[in-house]
Design a protein around this motif. Sequence first.
Motif, mmCIF file in Angstrom:
data_model
loop_
_atom_site.group_PDB
_atom_site.id
_atom_site.type_symbol
_atom_site.label_atom_id
_atom_site.label_comp_id
_atom_site.label_asym_id
_atom_site.label_seq_id
_atom_site.Cartn_x
_atom_site.Cartn_y
_atom_site.Cartn_z
ATOM 1 N N THR A 54 3.749 14.567 -11.743
ATOM 2 C CA THR A 54 4.001 14.602 -13.185
ATOM 3 C C THR A 54 2.827 15.241 -13.915
ATOM 4 O O THR A 54 3.020 16.085 -14.801
ATOM 5 C CB THR A 54 4.232 13.172 -13.720
ATOM 6 O OG1 THR A 54 5.319 12.586 -13.002
ATOM 7 C CG2 THR A 54 4.537 13.184 -15.201
ATOM 8 N N ILE A 55 1.622 14.876 -13.558
ATOM 9 C CA ILE A 55 0.426 15.444 -14.190
ATOM 10 C C ILE A 55 0.358 16.946 -13.928
ATOM 11 O O ILE A 55 0.028 17.730 -14.818
ATOM 12 C CB ILE A 55 -0.843 14.716 -13.702
ATOM 13 C CG1 ILE A 55 -0.891 13.305 -14.294
ATOM 14 C CG2 ILE A 55 -2.099 15.488 -14.092
ATOM 15 C CD1 ILE A 55 -1.984 12.428 -13.721
ATOM 16 N N SER A 56 0.685 17.373 -12.707
ATOM 17 C CA SER A 56 0.674 18.807 -12.385
ATOM 18 C C SER A 56 1.660 19.571 -13.259
ATOM 19 O O SER A 56 1.343 20.646 -13.771
ATOM 20 C CB SER A 56 1.025 19.019 -10.913
ATOM 21 O OG SER A 56 0.078 18.435 -10.087
ATOM 22 N N LYS A 57 2.858 19.020 -13.440
ATOM 23 C CA LYS A 57 3.855 19.671 -14.275
ATOM 24 C C LYS A 57 3.384 19.753 -15.724
ATOM 25 O O LYS A 57 3.573 20.766 -16.401
ATOM 26 C CB LYS A 57 5.180 18.922 -14.198
ATOM 27 C CG LYS A 57 5.897 19.108 -12.872
ATOM 28 C CD LYS A 57 7.181 18.306 -12.818
ATOM 29 C CE LYS A 57 7.844 18.410 -11.452
ATOM 30 N NZ LYS A 57 9.049 17.577 -11.380
ATOM 31 N N MET A 58 2.773 18.669 -16.215
ATOM 32 C CA MET A 58 2.275 18.656 -17.594
ATOM 33 C C MET A 58 1.193 19.709 -17.786
ATOM 34 O O MET A 58 1.167 20.411 -18.790
ATOM 35 C CB MET A 58 1.729 17.267 -17.955
ATOM 36 C CG MET A 58 2.807 16.259 -18.259
ATOM 37 S SD MET A 58 2.202 14.584 -18.587
ATOM 38 C CE MET A 58 0.709 14.838 -19.477
ATOM 39 N N MET A 70 0.833 -1.204 0.000
ATOM 40 C CA MET A 70 0.000 0.000 0.000
ATOM 41 C C MET A 70 0.870 1.257 0.000
ATOM 42 O O MET A 70 0.557 2.242 -0.687
ATOM 43 C CB MET A 70 -0.942 0.000 1.209
ATOM 44 C CG MET A 70 -2.065 -1.029 1.085
ATOM 45 S SD MET A 70 -3.111 -1.120 2.535
ATOM 46 C CE MET A 70 -3.843 0.481 2.560
ATOM 47 N N ALA A 71 1.983 1.243 0.729
ATOM 48 C CA ALA A 71 2.893 2.389 0.752
ATOM 49 C C ALA A 71 3.520 2.602 -0.627
ATOM 50 O O ALA A 71 3.644 3.746 -1.088
ATOM 51 C CB ALA A 71 3.981 2.179 1.806
ATOM 52 N N GLU A 72 3.878 1.523 -1.310
ATOM 53 C CA GLU A 72 4.446 1.634 -2.658
ATOM 54 C C GLU A 72 3.424 2.229 -3.624
ATOM 55 O O GLU A 72 3.752 3.088 -4.442
ATOM 56 C CB GLU A 72 4.895 0.262 -3.161
ATOM 57 C CG GLU A 72 6.170 -0.248 -2.535
ATOM 58 C CD GLU A 72 6.515 -1.646 -3.017
ATOM 59 O OE1 GLU A 72 5.848 -2.177 -3.934
ATOM 60 O OE2 GLU A 72 7.462 -2.231 -2.458
ATOM 61 N N ARG A 73 2.174 1.779 -3.542
ATOM 62 C CA ARG A 73 1.117 2.308 -4.416
ATOM 63 C C ARG A 73 0.902 3.792 -4.163
ATOM 64 O O ARG A 73 0.738 4.579 -5.098
ATOM 65 C CB ARG A 73 -0.195 1.554 -4.195
ATOM 66 C CG ARG A 73 -0.224 0.199 -4.816
ATOM 67 C CD ARG A 73 -1.605 -0.418 -4.713
ATOM 68 N NE ARG A 73 -1.526 -1.843 -4.818
ATOM 69 C CZ ARG A 73 -2.247 -2.704 -4.122
ATOM 70 N NH1 ARG A 73 -3.122 -2.265 -3.254
ATOM 71 N NH2 ARG A 73 -2.094 -3.994 -4.293
ATOM 72 N N ALA A 74 0.898 4.192 -2.887
ATOM 73 C CA ALA A 74 0.704 5.600 -2.553
ATOM 74 C C ALA A 74 1.857 6.442 -3.090
ATOM 75 O O ALA A 74 1.647 7.537 -3.617
ATOM 76 C CB ALA A 74 0.581 5.772 -1.041
ATOM 77 N N GLN A 75 3.079 5.926 -2.989
ATOM 78 C CA GLN A 75 4.242 6.658 -3.484
ATOM 79 C C GLN A 75 4.177 6.808 -5.004
ATOM 80 O O GLN A 75 4.444 7.873 -5.545
ATOM 81 C CB GLN A 75 5.514 5.923 -3.078
ATOM 82 C CG GLN A 75 6.773 6.723 -3.292
ATOM 83 C CD GLN A 75 7.995 6.004 -2.751
ATOM 84 O OE1 GLN A 75 7.958 4.801 -2.525
ATOM 85 N NE2 GLN A 75 9.063 6.741 -2.540
ATOM 86 N N LYS A 76 3.781 5.745 -5.704
ATOM 87 C CA LYS A 76 3.644 5.813 -7.164
ATOM 88 C C LYS A 76 2.549 6.799 -7.552
ATOM 89 O O LYS A 76 2.673 7.545 -8.515
ATOM 90 C CB LYS A 76 3.338 4.434 -7.741
ATOM 91 C CG LYS A 76 4.529 3.505 -7.736
ATOM 92 C CD LYS A 76 4.164 2.140 -8.298
ATOM 93 C CE LYS A 76 5.339 1.172 -8.233
ATOM 94 N NZ LYS A 76 4.974 -0.162 -8.722
ATOM 95 N N SER A 77 1.467 6.807 -6.791
ATOM 96 C CA SER A 77 0.360 7.716 -7.069
ATOM 97 C C SER A 77 0.800 9.174 -6.891
ATOM 98 O O SER A 77 0.449 10.031 -7.701
ATOM 99 C CB SER A 77 -0.815 7.401 -6.138
ATOM 100 O OG SER A 77 -1.872 8.298 -6.364
ATOM 101 N N MET A 78 1.577 9.452 -5.859
ATOM 102 C CA MET A 78 2.061 10.815 -5.630
ATOM 103 C C MET A 78 2.988 11.254 -6.770
ATOM 104 O O MET A 78 2.912 12.389 -7.234
ATOM 105 C CB MET A 78 2.804 10.907 -4.287
ATOM 106 C CG MET A 78 1.900 10.779 -3.074
ATOM 107 S SD MET A 78 0.691 12.106 -2.995
ATOM 108 C CE MET A 78 1.770 13.450 -2.555
ATOM 109 N N ALA A 79 3.840 10.361 -7.233
ATOM 110 C CA ALA A 79 4.748 10.684 -8.343
ATOM 111 C C ALA A 79 3.940 10.978 -9.606
ATOM 112 O O ALA A 79 4.244 11.924 -10.343
ATOM 113 C CB ALA A 79 5.726 9.542 -8.579
#
Length: 163
Positions: free
Chosen positions: A51-55, A38-47
Amino acid sequence: AKQFESAMGAFANSNTKMLRQSVWIAWVELLKETRREMAERAQKSMAAMRTISKMMAADSDSLTRICFRGWQVVLEDTHRQQFDAKRAKMDEMQKKLFASAMGCLAQSSARAIRRSSFVAWVDCVNETKRLTWERQKTSEAAVKALTRMCAAQGAVLMCIYMH
C-alpha cells in the motif's frame, strides 16, 4: 485451556508420565500459536508495504505538480514586484515632470510651458518604449527558461517511464 487443566489434573494425581506429556502438548500448542501469530503479522506488514509503495508512486505525480505550482507562484510574485517597482518609478518620474510643468506655469512663460510640455511628453514616450522593451525582453527570457525546464522535465519523465 484444556491442556492446562489436564496438566493441573496430572500434577494433582502425581502421575509423572502424564505430567510430562501434558506439559509437552501445552508447549507444542504454544509454539504453533506463536508461529501463526508471527505469520499473520508478516502478512499484514507485507500488505502495508504494498500500500505504501502504491501511495508513493501516485505521490510522485502530485509532487511534480506541487513543485511546478510553487515555481509558478514564485515567478508571479517576482514579476508583480518588478512591475510594482517600475510603476513606482514611473509615478515618481511623472510627479517630477508635473512639478516642473507647474513651475513653468507659475512663471507664466508660454515658451517655457510649451518646452516643458514637450520635454515631459518626450520623456513619457521614451520611458514607455523602455518599459515595453524590458517587458518583452523579460518575457522572452521567461519563455526560454520555461521551455528549457519543460524539455529537461520531459527527458527526466521519459527516463523514469522507460525504466
